[in-house]
Enzyme design. Sequence first.
Site, PDB file in Angstrom:
ATOM      1  N   HIS A   1       0.737  -1.180   0.093  1.00 49.57           N
ATOM      2  CA  HIS A   1      -0.003   0.061  -0.027  1.00 49.57           C
ATOM      3  C   HIS A   1       0.822   1.104   0.011  1.00 49.57           C
ATOM      4  O   HIS A   1       0.848   2.256  -0.819  1.00 49.57           O
ATOM      5  CB  HIS A   1      -0.970  -0.195   1.400  1.00 49.57           C
ATOM      6  N   GLU A   2       1.733   1.446   0.856  1.00 45.95           N
ATOM      7  CA  GLU A   2       2.605   2.514   0.978  1.00 45.95           C
ATOM      8  C   GLU A   2       3.553   2.694  -0.098  1.00 45.95           C
ATOM      9  O   GLU A   2       3.819   3.865  -0.451  1.00 45.95           O
ATOM     10  CB  GLU A   2       3.373   2.421   2.533  1.00 45.95           C
TER      11      GLU A   2
ATOM     12  N   HIS B   1       1.697   4.556  -2.814  1.00 52.17           N
ATOM     13  CA  HIS B   1       1.647   5.996  -2.667  1.00 52.17           C
ATOM     14  C   HIS B   1       3.067   6.584  -3.097  1.00 52.17           C
ATOM     15  O   HIS B   1       3.193   7.572  -3.663  1.00 52.17           O
ATOM     16  CB  HIS B   1       1.560   6.250  -1.379  1.00 52.17           C
TER      17      HIS B   1
ATOM     18  N   HIS C   1       3.512   6.633  -6.789  1.00 49.58           N
ATOM     19  CA  HIS C   1       2.738   7.916  -7.349  1.00 49.58           C
ATOM     20  C   HIS C   1       3.487   9.173  -7.040  1.00 49.58           C
ATOM     21  O   HIS C   1       3.675  10.134  -8.117  1.00 49.58           O
ATOM     22  CB  HIS C   1       1.504   7.888  -6.403  1.00 49.58           C
TER      23      HIS C   1
HETATM   24 ZN    ZN Z   1      -3.219   5.290   1.747  1.00 47.50          ZN
END
Ligand code: ZN
Length: 690
Positions: A472-473, A476, A479
């Site tokens: 998940h991290e 990010h 991105h």
């Molecule tokens: Zn998040």
Amino acid sequence: MTTAPQEAENPLLNITDLIDYAAVRPEHVMPAVKKLAADLEKALARATAPETPATWDAVVVPLEEASLAFSRSWGAIGHLQSVVDTPALRDAFNEALPLATDLYLRISQDEALYRKYLGIEKSDAFEALSPVRQRIIRREIRDFELSGAALPKEKRERVKAIGQELSQLSQKFSENLLDATNAFELILPDESRLAGVPAETIALYRASAKAAGKTGLRLTLQFPSYLPAMKYCADRGIREALYYAFSTRAAEFDDGKYDNTPIIRRILELRREEAELLGFKNFGELSLATKMAKDPAEVLAFLRDLAKRSRPRALEDAGEVNDFAKKTLGIDEVEPWDRPYAAEKLREARYSYSDAEVKRYFTQNAVFAGLFRMVETLFGIEIEEKRTSVWHPDVKYFEVKREGKLIAAFYADLYAREGKRSGAWMDGERTRRRLPDGKLVTPVAYLVTNFAAPVEGREATMTHDEVTTLFHEFGHTLHHILTAQEEAQVSGINGVEWDAVELPSQFLENFAWEHDVVKAISRHADTGESLPDELFKKLIAAKNFEAGAFCVRQVEFALFDMLLHAEFNPKTDSVPALLDAVRKEVAVVFPPKWNRFPQSFAHIFAGGYAAGYYSYKWAEVLSADCFSAFEEEGVLNPKTGRRFLTEILERGSSRDAIENFVAFRGRKPELDALLRLSGIVDAPQASKKD
Ligand code: ZN
């Protein structure tokens, strides 16, 4: 002009490329913040001076330079305070905080600056600006207007006053909730009524009693105390007492000392007034002005569709728990305080596996190597560990290259330790942009988690939960660092709509549930084997357990939130009546009449989620739908990966999130992938292929 020697030695001021983190001391904080704030003040005064022409080069460029210099140092200070906190650093941070907060606030409401931006937009030169720069100017103007900058003085003052009152009310709401939570305790003389509760939780209850100067065991409403009791405690009376206390917090009961009821009404009135002053019909519209969803009607339709399609499965879920409770646990009528307990017993009966067993397969080096290989294949990059100055010896630093050329970097601070805030997060350290002299600044990110540090001489292992957190991290992180934008305001995650910013993170999480990927990232600590198929199947089944029930609960909260802010009249309508109506429409289980859920719904009354709670599901739909393109075209298909890179990751906020999505997927978002990936509807039987 000569620089004072202290300035030349201050690593927060003397930044050429990377920050010399190892050299930062608390005494560097104030001088750096003061100097950079003064520079920013000067730049603001110059940009807004009457003789300064309203042009991109005269207004935006110099202000941006000063503002980025300030925010990079200030960001680094905040980061250090989160990960290597000491009393001295905290003091320095708190001393600088009001200065920084005030400065940001003043710039965001500066009327003269707003006029300059309007001037740029109206000038003949505007059309000659690149589309991205035009977009930035328009967005800045929008943000000024949303803070009231365009209103006549009296109304502008009123918007400001509402903002202040709202922030006090939110603060009071949190305090009441916290105080009400803390006001409750249940003291037990011994363990006799705690059968089923795990030993570590019992130890916590003992420690809690001791800390409070009591004897025996102390149960509270804090999550680490409350949740295990509700899930595991066999004694129905204990569960009922806890549930009652938990779901009547901050309400009119117990003298109403911490009652949030009047605060809720006042917050709703003020939000509506603010929205009307700013030219919106209701607060829902105001909230959505900066989000991906167009208007409340679109959100309501989305939520109702999701409810309709997940409800059959939710009813099944609830029915299964009822049947199991009746047959196996002897509970004929399942009350709200029985449900988590019965569901947990059913889960254990069906999918039992031990987290500890799974954990032995996810050795940290294998997980990282596998994750890096995966994104290298998908996005055509190379990740390489390098040495640089860091804030703690455990911190790793990685360079990201494409065809041998450095394009980005990130710091990974993985292990829990004293002085480090809990949780996991990503933050931008430096934003990708093109300098006025043509030089390119590459992006840098912080990736922070709180995994257990490896014990001397043993390789660290991770639970599957931790693996998904890492994915998940890392989504990010990608991105932020794989952006191709050259203007800071649209680069990386900057300016990305709030309900779309979780797309890349949730997207990458899906890979952690993919069989081939799990094989590639697992390597047993002793045997070196990858995760066996049988264990993998159990992981998936357990993940999807109760998915329908969970989904309709989220929809219930989101629908209540949006209706409250879009259709509800705080002067005449009743909050409990609205919640009842929402539950009748979507819920499959109903709490007792005395349940006071709104009084503890901090997300929307004390957090940033007002008319925004739907975002959780909204972003999940986007991410699942993007991931389904990989399922169709090959999970590790580099072509699909490149398309995701160029249409979504690289775009930042240079165009609307919906355009990014459509460019990648070739159509508008659909719910099907989310319903399938979360197990709410069954996957169609795949035709046999090898
Ligand atoms: Zn998040």
